[in-house]
Write an enzyme that holds these catalytic residues in place. Structure first.
Site, PDB file in Angstrom:
ATOM      1  CB  SER A 281      -0.936  -0.024   1.215  1.00 30.41           C
ATOM      2  OG  SER A 281      -1.778   1.102   1.227  1.00 30.41           O
TER       3      SER A 281
ATOM      4  CE1 TYR B 183       0.521   5.333  -5.698  1.00 35.51           C
ATOM      5  CE2 TYR B 183      -0.094   6.767  -3.873  1.00 35.51           C
ATOM      6  CZ  TYR B 183       0.773   5.852  -4.436  1.00 35.51           C
ATOM      7  OH  TYR B 183       1.888   5.446  -3.744  1.00 35.51           O
TER       8      TYR B 183
ATOM      9  CE  LYS C  64       0.078   2.069  -4.045  1.00 35.90           C
ATOM     10  NZ  LYS C  64       0.709   0.766  -4.375  1.00 35.90           N
TER      11      LYS C  64
END
Length: 336
Positions: free
Chosen positions: A166, A195, A199
């Site tokens: 992550s 993004y 994550k």
């Protein structure tokens, strides 16, 4: 035997030296192992100690370069290349079938591959590419390899692990938008939001693996640190990396830009690590026996750091919803 204390400067090799006995008979699959990336460095370091390391990539030529580089560095390494494109469900299924045909069990599955904050792009299956690479593809791969993981437990009394890479950047956003996951559109997308959602999904999935499996497979997620990898050097990702704000461990914001305008690391604002340091936390998540009783944990700088997970990424109900929503997208259940 006392085990060492790890820090932000610990290297993958130092971790592996400490856990050599735990690693020596293990079979590990690592996604995203191109040269000049932390996945490659993770694979190279583990290969010195493990029984088998399966490296993956969607480009056969680059995958061959990684295999040759690892074998040059570690002549004794047992490396097996595997073509895998996480943005293609057909490719995931083909790769999983190949792994399931291997005679060896699988002890550790490391989801390292990432898309990296590029512009909006749909996969052939109609998913947003960042979420496909970080979550949907890995979800399906884990489902298909679950019997292989479980077999390692029955044969060696080892609890298999699933590790997702992550980022501290998960805390910038508001978590995974399940409507966007199912119905991605360019209008609802920014490089940053894609993004951050990807994550966040990594953390939620890793935590839910242990709950769904009843502890027979355990998951860990982690922030590897800021590392100047091949992903950061891609032109389509540099726009994002030049604009992202630095969310430090104390959750204060600094000036914008993980990268400077010339594309080099902004190490005055970000505490950049070298490649060996960047791979260390992944190795801890994969092998450290001290975190065995903390399944679902999130690691930073080689130690458990659950207090650094944003509420939207630590909510068990959200993890359940994401799991169920992903099953619905794929049209099949994932049960251990």
């Amino acid at each position: 035997m006392s085990l060492p204390t790890f820090t932000a400067t610990t290297t993958a090799e130092e971790v592996l030296q400490a856990f050599a006995d735990q690693v020596k008979d293990k079979n590990v699959l690592i996604t995203g192992t191109s040269l000049n990336g932390i996945g490659f460095e993770t694979a190279r370091a583990i290969a010195k100690y493990a029984n088998l390391v399966i490296i993956t990539g969607y480009n056969a030529e680059r995958l061959k370069l990684s295999e040759e580089a690892i074998k040059k560095s570690v002549p004794s390494a047992n490396i097996r290349p595997l073509i895998l494109d996480l943005c293609s469900l057909a490719s995931v299924r083909k790769a999983a079938a190949e792994v399931n045909a291997y005679p060896e069990p699988l002890h550790v599955l490391i989801h390292n591959a990432a898309h990296g904050g590029g512009p909006f792009q749909l996969t052939p299956d109609g998913f947003e590419s960042q979420l496909s690479t970080a979550h949907i593809g890995p979800f399906l791969l884990t489902k298909l390899l679950a019997p292989k993981l479980l077999s390692s437990s029955s044969s060696s009394k080892y609890t298999p692990r699933v590790v997702t890479i992550s980022s501290i950047g998960h805390a910038h956003g508001t978590g995974v938008d399940l409507d966007f996951l199912a119905h991605p559109t360019a209008e609802k997308y920014t490089n940053q939001s894609g993004y951050f959602q990807a994550k966040s999904a990594c953390i939620l999935f890793a935590a839910e693996v242990g709950r769904r499996s009843g502890g027979r497979v355990i998951g860990f997620s982690l922030h590897p640190g800021a590392i100047y990898t091949n992903l950061m050097q891609k032109p389509e990702n540099q726009i994002f990396m030049k604009s992202i704000e630095s969310l430090l461990l104390n959750r204060t914001f600094c000036s914008k830009g993980a990268l400077k305008e010339d594309g080099t690391p902004n190490d005055t604002q970000f505490p950049f690590k070298n490649m060996a340091q960047g791979a260390a936390t992944t190795v801890v998540a994969a092998f450290d026996p001290r975190i065995q009783d903390q399944p679902g944990s999130y690691l930073v700088d080689c130690v458990v750091a659950n207090d650094q997970v944003a509420p939207h990424s630590s909510d068990p109900e959200m993890a359940k919803k994401l799991w169920d929503a992903t099953e619905e997208l794929l049209g099949e259940k994932f049960t251990f």
